[in-house]
Motif scaffolding. Structure first.
Motif, PDB file in Angstrom:
ATOM      1  N   ASP A 172       0.852  10.218  -3.176  1.00 20.80           N
ATOM      2  CA  ASP A 172       0.098  10.407  -1.929  1.00 20.80           C
ATOM      3  C   ASP A 172       1.050  10.194  -0.739  1.00 20.80           C
ATOM      4  OD1 ASP A 172      -1.630  10.432   0.199  1.00 20.80           O
ATOM      5  OD2 ASP A 172      -3.111   9.096  -0.707  1.00 20.80           O
ATOM      6  N   ALA A 183      -0.509   8.954   2.803  1.00 18.67           N
ATOM      7  CA  ALA A 183      -0.827   7.514   2.838  1.00 18.67           C
ATOM      8  C   ALA A 183       0.453   6.688   2.868  1.00 18.67           C
ATOM      9  CB  ALA A 183      -1.676   7.138   1.631  1.00 18.67           C
ATOM     10  N   SER A 242       0.970   4.071  -2.843  1.00 17.13           N
ATOM     11  CA  SER A 242       0.659   5.447  -2.448  1.00 17.13           C
ATOM     12  C   SER A 242       1.710   6.422  -2.959  1.00 17.13           C
ATOM     13  CB  SER A 242       0.572   5.560  -0.916  1.00 17.13           C
ATOM     14  OG  SER A 242      -0.446   4.728  -0.426  1.00 17.13           O
ATOM     15  N   ARG A 287       0.839  -1.202   0.000  1.00 12.57           N
ATOM     16  CA  ARG A 287       0.000   0.000   0.000  1.00 12.57           C
ATOM     17  C   ARG A 287       0.881   1.262   0.000  1.00 12.57           C
ATOM     18  NH1 ARG A 287      -3.282  -0.193  -2.540  1.00 12.57           N
ATOM     19  NH2 ARG A 287      -4.150   1.754  -1.772  1.00 12.57           N
TER      20      ARG A 287
END
Lengths: 186, 69
Positions: A79, A82, A74, A70
């Motif tokens: 991002d 995140a 991200s 993840r």
């Protein structure tokens, strides 16, 4: 500008290739220890092996790989919040794994499989070498976290983060073979 | 791939890995005789293939022109 982008992609590719060659050579050490376990002990496993602990350790590493993935996705999408959140969870899970191995698994194993026995040699060699990899993985993830906090990664250029995460998956990959070898076979 | 799609695939891979681990545990504890070692080896290889392919993106090694992005 186009030349600069092509140059960056070339550099990233070379770094990735180097990382994979390193992991390939590193995996040979684990292969030798895995082979030694079967050579010394066949499929013998002491009945006292803590099965629930093995399952918990495996679950922790698999979950950590999910969160590392993840984090990778991200930062690839720019991002940063995140990325920091997910890599933080990965580090916490890695530390939890280390604590369980050192504070629970090893003291227990000392009673039923001391290092002077064949199975004990295999257990402490494999989990000891793996634990050092977990520790180094946590350290490189911490570096990636700190650099990420300073805004050191972009969606286009974040190989430092990606390389740390790939190395973390490698640590998980090795455990995929250590788990059945020490806990399940026999 | 979009972030939402990546999340879906990531969750799916995690679930498959969890199921394979549960099957490993069941095979070992249930004791399937001579087939146990072979089954455990196959299950470990399946889990490894998922991790190498999806989590470690081994395919990027064969796309030097894209830089992997």
């Amino acid at each position: 500008m186009t030349t600069a982008i092509a140059e960056l992609k070339y550099q990233i590719y070379n770094r990735r290739l180097g990382l994979w060659l390193f992991m390939l050579s590193d995996s040979m050490v684990f292969l030798a220890l895995l082979a030694a376990r079967y050579y010394m002990q066949g499929t013998h496993r002491p009945p006292e092996v803590n099965q629930p602990l093995g399952l918990v350790l495996t679950s922790i590493l698999l979950a950590s790989s999910f969160f590392a993935n993840r984090a990778d996705a991200s930062i690839a999408h720019g991002d940063r919040a995140a990325f920091l959140r997910h890599i933080g969870i990965t580090i916490v899970l890695g530390v939890a794994f280390l604590i369980l191995v050192v504070a629970v698994e090893w003291p227990e194993a000392l009673h039923f499989a001391p290092p002077s026995t064949g199975y004990g040699t295999a257990l402490f060699s494999l989990t000891g070498l793996h634990a050092t990899h977990v520790l180094s993985g946590v350290i490189v993830l911490l570096f990636a976290l700190l650099k990420g906090k300073r805004g050191g990664y972009t969606a286009e250029d974040h190989f430092g983060a990606e390389g740390s995460i790939i190395y973390w998956h490698f640590v998980d990959l090795v455990w995929v073979f250590i788990y059945p070898t020490l806990y399940l076979v026999g | 791939m979009e972030k939402a799609a990546l999340l879906r695939v990531g969750v799916l891979v995690l679930v498959v890995l969890a199921v394979l681990t549960a099957v490993e545990y069941w095979v070992a504890v249930g004791g399937l005789g001579g087939a146990t070692l072979t089954l455990l080896a196959l299950l470990a290889l399946a889990k490894a293939a998922l991790i190498v392919d999806y989590f470690m993106h081994v395919g990027k090694l064969f796309q030097p022109e894209s830089g992997g992005h």
